[in-house]
Motif scaffolding. Sequence first.
Motif, PDB file in Angstrom:
ATOM      1  N   GLN A   1       0.832  -1.207   0.000  1.00  0.00           N
ATOM      2  CA  GLN A   1       0.000   0.000   0.000  1.00  0.00           C
ATOM      3  C   GLN A   1       0.870   1.261   0.000  1.00  0.00           C
ATOM      4  N   LYS A   2       1.917   1.289   0.800  1.00  0.00           N
ATOM      5  CA  LYS A   2       2.812   2.449   0.850  1.00  0.00           C
ATOM      6  C   LYS A   2       3.528   2.644  -0.498  1.00  0.00           C
TER       7      LYS A   2
ATOM      8  N   GLN B   1       0.978   3.931  -3.003  1.00  0.00           N
ATOM      9  CA  GLN B   1       0.673   5.343  -2.771  1.00  0.00           C
ATOM     10  C   GLN B   1       1.810   6.231  -3.278  1.00  0.00           C
TER      11      GLN B   1
ATOM     12  N   HIS C   1       1.740   6.180  -7.081  1.00  0.00           N
ATOM     13  CA  HIS C   1       0.572   6.932  -7.548  1.00  0.00           C
ATOM     14  C   HIS C   1       0.777   8.440  -7.372  1.00  0.00           C
ATOM     15  N   CYS C   2       1.374   8.830  -6.239  1.00  0.00           N
ATOM     16  CA  CYS C   2       1.636  10.249  -5.986  1.00  0.00           C
ATOM     17  C   CYS C   2       2.603  10.807  -7.033  1.00  0.00           C
TER      18      CYS C   2
END
Length: 85
Positions: free
Chosen positions: A17-18, A21, A24-25
């Motif tokens: 997940q990290k 993220q 994606h960022c």
Amino acid sequence: MNIKDWLSISMGDILTQKIWQHVHCHYDLVNRNIKNKKKYLSDAFTEEWNLMPSSNELACFIREVDVLIHTLNVLDHRIQSLEKK
């Protein structure tokens, strides 16, 4: 099976997940940067197009330059004739 599922199996859900993220960022940041550059380039072309002289203005400028060149040639000829005397 997509990339997120594959990472989840090999690394664990929280780390996946990290990472997701973070990716994606950065993808959003790059995408936004590209959109801004496209808009800037489009605005620059539009402004340059508006600043470009019309064909009448360009023809007038060319005539004025030709007159100036002729005047300079006449002046140069007169100077040369005065130097010969």
